[in-house]
Scaffold this active site. Structure first.
Site, PDB file in Angstrom:
ATOM      1  N   HIS A 177     -17.905 -13.976 -13.168  1.00 11.73           N
ATOM      2  CA  HIS A 177     -17.846 -15.393 -12.768  1.00 11.73           C
ATOM      3  C   HIS A 177     -19.000 -16.167 -13.398  1.00 11.73           C
ATOM      4  O   HIS A 177     -18.827 -17.255 -13.946  1.00 11.73           O
ATOM      5  CB  HIS A 177     -17.989 -15.533 -11.248  1.00 11.73           C
ATOM      6  CG  HIS A 177     -16.789 -15.114 -10.453  1.00 11.73           C
ATOM      7  ND1 HIS A 177     -15.534 -15.580 -10.703  1.00 11.73           N
ATOM      8  CD2 HIS A 177     -16.670 -14.287  -9.378  1.00 11.73           C
ATOM      9  CE1 HIS A 177     -14.690 -15.053  -9.822  1.00 11.73           C
ATOM     10  NE2 HIS A 177     -15.356 -14.252  -9.016  1.00 11.73           N
ATOM     11  N   HIS A 198     -18.213  -7.917 -11.025  1.00  9.45           N
ATOM     12  CA  HIS A 198     -17.241  -8.959 -10.658  1.00  9.45           C
ATOM     13  C   HIS A 198     -17.943 -10.325 -10.610  1.00  9.45           C
ATOM     14  O   HIS A 198     -17.490 -11.291 -11.218  1.00  9.45           O
ATOM     15  CB  HIS A 198     -16.627  -8.591  -9.301  1.00  9.45           C
ATOM     16  CG  HIS A 198     -15.707  -9.625  -8.718  1.00  9.45           C
ATOM     17  ND1 HIS A 198     -14.371  -9.410  -8.546  1.00  9.45           N
ATOM     18  CD2 HIS A 198     -15.934 -10.878  -8.258  1.00  9.45           C
ATOM     19  CE1 HIS A 198     -13.811 -10.492  -8.018  1.00  9.45           C
ATOM     20  NE2 HIS A 198     -14.752 -11.398  -7.830  1.00  9.45           N
ATOM     21  N   GLU A 199     -19.094 -10.365  -9.932  1.00 10.73           N
ATOM     22  CA  GLU A 199     -19.823 -11.633  -9.801  1.00 10.73           C
ATOM     23  C   GLU A 199     -20.409 -12.072 -11.146  1.00 10.73           C
ATOM     24  O   GLU A 199     -20.426 -13.254 -11.466  1.00 10.73           O
ATOM     25  CB  GLU A 199     -20.939 -11.508  -8.757  1.00 10.73           C
ATOM     26  CG  GLU A 199     -20.455 -11.282  -7.335  1.00 10.73           C
ATOM     27  CD  GLU A 199     -19.478 -12.342  -6.848  1.00 10.73           C
ATOM     28  OE1 GLU A 199     -19.673 -13.534  -7.166  1.00 10.73           O
ATOM     29  OE2 GLU A 199     -18.502 -11.983  -6.180  1.00 10.73           O
TER      30      GLU A 199
HETATM   31 ZN   LIG Z   1     -14.745 -13.395  -7.220  1.00 11.90          ZN
END
Ligand SMILES: [Zn+2]
Length: 385
Positions: free
Chosen positions: A71, A67-68
């Site tokens: 980003h 998830h990170e």
């Molecule tokens: Zn996030």
């Protein structure tokens, strides 16, 4: 969040974890081994449930990392530097070294994380279904279903529309796109975030007092949201006040700089006779070519025992340059100030393009400019020093 272990670099981003990530993995393992798995796939020994529980806990940590990373990859593609990703017990934190240049970029940087979690969630679900059809052990399918549900939950939770959650960043991007003002957009998304944080903490508190100890988790998340919003709103208000003021407007030429090679006792004697401004609590440290090597505060010098002050140089106890905010005279002041802390002995260094020190920015000078900006009828800051 402090990195206790470093896993290495992925796409140039320093990836690591705080020790508290162990708490998350163990809590996940405990929940799975004692409640979820025995119910979904009964008939195994406790040890089997625990092993699978711990593997699932690690997979959750891996999901947070993906998830990170999403980003980070989108931010890097947009030219925003990413310093590090840290996993900890309440999730993951990506530290970006700059702001998105447009609402469109801001949207994609924010949306990429929840989209990844959603993809992982659906992927796990489909895999579980296929394994089930193929006649794989029920335990494996049950774990994958649970992993899928958790990832979908992670996506949905992060899409709540308030800062600092991803949904809040998407809301901010939308308001920015509509109004053209990224800072007012941040303040609005921040207000929404504060409400969300308080509601989450209240739900957690209600659970906690009625004997469900997992409520404590929600209280911590709510508190974290509220404190993060406060910090982000402070930054937005600062950017509004300083508008496009350049660093040069807040710069002063230091009356007293410290030479890195000077013994501490000699510099201390110098300070006692020559320093009499309220700002003389922190000094720029330079080498003989006037290139800065760091900063040193009276507090830092006073920590050196008296009998060692003749033998140690200022350079040996300075705050090194890599930890000090440094800017050029024509840079935006707000960008420099965001890197500065809030103490009275905070000092940013201003250097020319050739690396020579030309001035300093004290916390005091920034406070004065921000307060002056609030006094001016147009709300615009003064740009003359
Ligand atoms: Zn996030």
């Amino acid at each position: 969040m402090k990195q206790t272990v470093r896993f290495g670099r992925i796409s140039g981003v320093e990836v690591g974890a705080n020790w508290s990530l162990i708490v998350l993995v163990l809590l996940v393992a405990y929940g799975l081994a004692t409640a979820v798995l025995p119910e979904l796939a009964p008939g195994h020994q406790a040890g089997v449930y625990w092993v699978i529980g711990i593997v699932a806990g690690l997979l959750i940590a891996g999901s947070l990392l993906l998830h990170e990373l999403a980003h980070s990859v989108v931010a890097l593609r947009a030219g925003i530097p990413v310093q590090r990703i840290t996993l900890w017990m309440l999730g993951g934190v990506s530290v970006l070294g700059g702001e998105p240049a447009s609402p469109r970029t801001a949207f994609w940087v924010s949306a990429s994380g929840p989209l990844t979690s959603l993809g992982l969630g659906l992927g796990s679900g489909v895999l579980a279904l296929l394994l089930n059809i193929a006649g794989a052990p029920q335990l494996l399918a049950a774990t994958l279903v649970w992993l899928g549900v958790m990832n979908v939950f992670l996506a949905v939770f992060n899409l709540l529309p308030g800062l600092p959650l991803d949904g809040g960043r998407i809301l901010r991007a939308a308001l920015w796109w509509r109004t053209g003002d990224p800072n007012q957009a941040a303040l609005s998304a921040g207000r929404a975030g504060r409400v969300i944080g308080v509601v989450i903490a209240a739900i957690g508190l209600a659970e906690w007092v009625t004997g469900r100890y997992t409520g404590l988790w929600l209280v911590m998340i709510g508190y974290l949201i509220v404190t993060s919003v406060a910090a982000e709103s402070r930054t937005a208000r600062l950017r509004i006040a300083l508008d496009s003021t350049p660093v040069a407007a807040a710069m002063s030429v230091p009356p007293l700089t410290a030479y890195a090679a000077m013994p501490i006792d000699r510099f201390a004697a110098d300070v006692m006779t020559r320093a009499h401004d309220a700002r003389d609590v922190v000094f720029a440290v330079v080498d003989l070519d006037a290139r800065p090597t760091g900063t040193v505060s009276l507090r830092r010098l006073a920590r050196v025992p008296v009998d060692q002050r003749a033998g140690l140089t200022v350079g040996a106890v300075q705050r090194p340059l890599k930890d000090v905010p440094v800017g050029h005279p024509e840079d935006q002041l707000a960008d420099l100030v965001v890197q500065m802390g809030s103490g009275s002995d905070e000092l940013a260094l201003v250097v020319e393009r050739d690396g020579r020190l030309v001035g300093v920015v004290h916390g005091y000078d920034v406070t004065r400019l921000v307060q002056l900006a609030a006094l001016r009828p147009s709300g615009q800051p003064t740009t003359s020093a």
